[in-house]
Design a protein around this motif. Sequence first.
Motif, PDB file in Angstrom:
ATOM      1  N   LYS A   1       0.803  -1.217   0.000  1.00  0.00           N
ATOM      2  CA  LYS A   1       0.000   0.000   0.000  1.00  0.00           C
ATOM      3  C   LYS A   1       0.841   1.276   0.000  1.00  0.00           C
ATOM      4  O   LYS A   1       0.304   2.364   0.105  1.00  0.00           O
ATOM      5  N   LEU A   2       2.157   1.135  -0.074  1.00  0.00           N
ATOM      6  CA  LEU A   2       3.001   2.320  -0.082  1.00  0.00           C
ATOM      7  C   LEU A   2       2.697   3.157  -1.317  1.00  0.00           C
ATOM      8  O   LEU A   2       2.675   2.649  -2.436  1.00  0.00           O
ATOM      9  N   GLU A   3       2.446   4.444  -1.085  1.00  0.00           N
ATOM     10  CA  GLU A   3       2.025   5.302  -2.181  1.00  0.00           C
ATOM     11  C   GLU A   3       2.792   6.617  -2.181  1.00  0.00           C
ATOM     12  O   GLU A   3       3.034   7.203  -1.124  1.00  0.00           O
ATOM     13  N   PRO A   4       3.175   7.111  -3.369  1.00  0.00           N
ATOM     14  CA  PRO A   4       3.885   8.397  -3.448  1.00  0.00           C
ATOM     15  C   PRO A   4       2.932   9.576  -3.282  1.00  0.00           C
ATOM     16  O   PRO A   4       1.710   9.436  -3.398  1.00  0.00           O
TER      17      PRO A   4
ATOM     18  N   THR B   1       2.504   5.604   4.944  1.00  0.00           N
ATOM     19  CA  THR B   1       2.705   4.872   3.697  1.00  0.00           C
ATOM     20  C   THR B   1       3.488   5.704   2.683  1.00  0.00           C
ATOM     21  O   THR B   1       4.312   5.178   1.937  1.00  0.00           O
ATOM     22  N   ALA B   2       3.243   7.017   2.663  1.00  0.00           N
ATOM     23  CA  ALA B   2       3.978   7.890   1.743  1.00  0.00           C
ATOM     24  C   ALA B   2       5.425   8.050   2.187  1.00  0.00           C
ATOM     25  O   ALA B   2       6.355   7.995   1.369  1.00  0.00           O
ATOM     26  N   ALA B   3       5.629   8.239   3.496  1.00  0.00           N
ATOM     27  CA  ALA B   3       6.995   8.393   4.009  1.00  0.00           C
ATOM     28  C   ALA B   3       7.819   7.138   3.741  1.00  0.00           C
ATOM     29  O   ALA B   3       8.977   7.210   3.296  1.00  0.00           O
ATOM     30  N   GLN B   4       7.219   5.971   3.983  1.00  0.00           N
ATOM     31  CA  GLN B   4       7.936   4.719   3.754  1.00  0.00           C
ATOM     32  C   GLN B   4       8.253   4.517   2.277  1.00  0.00           C
ATOM     33  O   GLN B   4       9.277   3.933   1.916  1.00  0.00           O
ATOM     34  N   TYR B   5       7.380   5.002   1.409  1.00  0.00           N
ATOM     35  CA  TYR B   5       7.616   4.878  -0.038  1.00  0.00           C
ATOM     36  C   TYR B   5       8.926   5.558  -0.417  1.00  0.00           C
ATOM     37  O   TYR B   5       9.759   4.982  -1.126  1.00  0.00           O
ATOM     38  N   TYR B   6       9.131   6.788   0.057  1.00  0.00           N
ATOM     39  CA  TYR B   6      10.331   7.535  -0.327  1.00  0.00           C
ATOM     40  C   TYR B   6      11.570   7.035   0.409  1.00  0.00           C
ATOM     41  O   TYR B   6      12.663   7.030  -0.160  1.00  0.00           O
TER      42      TYR B   6
ATOM     43  N   LEU C   1      12.552   4.159  -1.540  1.00  0.00           N
ATOM     44  CA  LEU C   1      13.027   4.576  -2.855  1.00  0.00           C
ATOM     45  C   LEU C   1      14.452   5.120  -2.791  1.00  0.00           C
ATOM     46  O   LEU C   1      15.272   4.863  -3.679  1.00  0.00           O
ATOM     47  N   TRP C   2      14.764   5.863  -1.732  1.00  0.00           N
ATOM     48  CA  TRP C   2      16.049   6.549  -1.640  1.00  0.00           C
ATOM     49  C   TRP C   2      17.125   5.764  -0.899  1.00  0.00           C
ATOM     50  O   TRP C   2      18.270   6.210  -0.802  1.00  0.00           O
ATOM     51  N   THR C   3      16.791   4.616  -0.343  1.00  0.00           N
ATOM     52  CA  THR C   3      17.754   3.845   0.447  1.00  0.00           C
ATOM     53  C   THR C   3      17.875   2.439  -0.105  1.00  0.00           C
ATOM     54  O   THR C   3      16.880   1.735  -0.260  1.00  0.00           O
ATOM     55  N   HIS C   4      19.082   1.996  -0.353  1.00  0.00           N
ATOM     56  CA  HIS C   4      19.312   0.639  -0.834  1.00  0.00           C
ATOM     57  C   HIS C   4      19.026  -0.354   0.278  1.00  0.00           C
ATOM     58  O   HIS C   4      19.466  -0.190   1.411  1.00  0.00           O
ATOM     59  N   ASN C   5      18.273  -1.403  -0.035  1.00  0.00           N
ATOM     60  CA  ASN C   5      17.979  -2.475   0.913  1.00  0.00           C
ATOM     61  C   ASN C   5      17.383  -1.914   2.207  1.00  0.00           C
ATOM     62  O   ASN C   5      17.813  -2.237   3.301  1.00  0.00           O
TER      63      ASN C   5
ATOM     64  N   GLY D   1      15.518  10.973   9.252  1.00  0.00           N
ATOM     65  CA  GLY D   1      15.484  12.092   8.311  1.00  0.00           C
ATOM     66  C   GLY D   1      16.176  11.670   7.034  1.00  0.00           C
ATOM     67  O   GLY D   1      17.259  11.077   7.062  1.00  0.00           O
ATOM     68  N   MET D   2      15.552  11.936   5.924  1.00  0.00           N
ATOM     69  CA  MET D   2      16.091  11.484   4.648  1.00  0.00           C
ATOM     70  C   MET D   2      15.766  12.515   3.565  1.00  0.00           C
ATOM     71  O   MET D   2      14.629  12.984   3.462  1.00  0.00           O
ATOM     72  N   THR D   3      16.775  12.893   2.792  1.00  0.00           N
ATOM     73  CA  THR D   3      16.573  13.883   1.738  1.00  0.00           C
ATOM     74  C   THR D   3      17.118  13.358   0.417  1.00  0.00           C
ATOM     75  O   THR D   3      17.894  12.394   0.377  1.00  0.00           O
ATOM     76  N   ILE D   4      16.727  14.024  -0.665  1.00  0.00           N
ATOM     77  CA  ILE D   4      17.279  13.664  -1.972  1.00  0.00           C
ATOM     78  C   ILE D   4      18.742  14.124  -2.016  1.00  0.00           C
ATOM     79  O   ILE D   4      19.102  15.109  -1.376  1.00  0.00           O
ATOM     80  N   PRO D   5      19.608  13.456  -2.734  1.00  0.00           N
ATOM     81  CA  PRO D   5      20.991  13.942  -2.891  1.00  0.00           C
ATOM     82  C   PRO D   5      21.011  15.189  -3.776  1.00  0.00           C
ATOM     83  O   PRO D   5      20.335  15.235  -4.805  1.00  0.00           O
TER      84      PRO D   5
END
Length: 430
Positions: free
Chosen positions: A234-237, A263-268, A271-275, A322-326
């Motif tokens: 159910k993860l959604e952007p 669900t949105a937070a977990q999606y990103y 998406l931004w973290t390997h494994n 906390g997680m941001t785009i590079p």
Amino acid sequence: MSHIAAQSGYKPSEIESSDVAMFTSIMGYAITGQSLEELELKAQGFTSEELLDPAIALYAWLYLKTVKNAGKEYFYGIMRDLEFRKEQHLTYIREQLERAKQSLNGMSYRTLDMWKHLDECYDDPHCLVIANPPTYTEGFEKWYDTGGRMTWKEPHYGIFDPSHGLIDLYEKMRDAKCLLVCYEENVPGMTAGAPIFARYGVRDGVNVYLTTNRPDEATALAEGKKITRPNEGKLEPLDCSILSRDYEITRKSRIQVTQIERTAAQYYRKLWTHNFVGSSAPINMALLIDGMLAGVFGLDKSALTMGAFGTQVSDAVFLMYGMTIPHKKYRLGRLLTMLAQNRPLIMSICTDLEKEKAKSLKTVQMTKYPEAKEMRGLMELTKKVPDKKMGYRLTYESPLYDRNAKQALKEWLGREERWLTQREKAKSSQ
């Protein structure tokens, strides 16, 4: 537990309840019509005659428990409210007791140690035992403590230590004829009893379980196992684009911090973290720059009222992740941290009581190094614990700042520009 049993179809006359806490015993005696005289209650500022009234006795406990901590502004405010609105509080307590009497009229209650009660039930094949032991040592004692301002005829009992108490419980009940169902908070795969129910992520690395000594019988009565897990499907952007790596951020950029679904937070994060394997946070936020998503972060305010991660009640809101785009030019993670430090943001997620408590931001980082460079100049390193797997467990803290998102952006850009200048000087001197 007694309310749940009644709601599940058990007749009150079939319910036996016991506890060793004064608060619970006052309620139990009131519900079952027993005189409080047997409890020999004594409380500072209250007469023995007044304490025969269950509502006054419960009010006295609440008031004196609060007085113990009244040196802190938060509890002082509660104490004054209990004084000024005493009659309203007593009316509310009486209403709650009356509801409980109506629901549980006919049940029995005793001041009795859990282990002694289990001895009585041990050989009864028709008995279902629901155990709800404390999740940390002397948990009940700490919660009900008035600092000696209220005393009673306390029954003899043993302190329940969860580090071995759950194992002791199931060793005792392995061959019992009665069916035991116990509430456990434990790390996955480490339950003392056989799990028939699980709920994911009550806190970092810990799940909630209902366990039993006879899983087949318990499963049959429950009509199947009830195991809940996070539904990753159910993860959604979010309905917005992601900030590009080379987007030019200026002092005129529009900064927004908005609450989003887990669900949105977990999606990103995924998406931004390997494994990616990560715990969720109770409150999830998104950082938007000029309408484009630049990062997500999670906050937990539970320590303000009931403690978190094994800690006592504190004045800190926790930055869980906390997680941001590079970004090619700027360190967006530092902007995210600065925004999480903003008092207006924290106040926007707090209740009135929590607003009085919240004074600081705290975060914990697992790292190979003895310092997290991205926190340098933003938060103070207050605790450093070696970790066999990761290297170090670092605790950082900072006060909350009276600034808005726009002011944080301006301050962050100034810091980043100075950092870029210093970095260029260092490169040219090599």
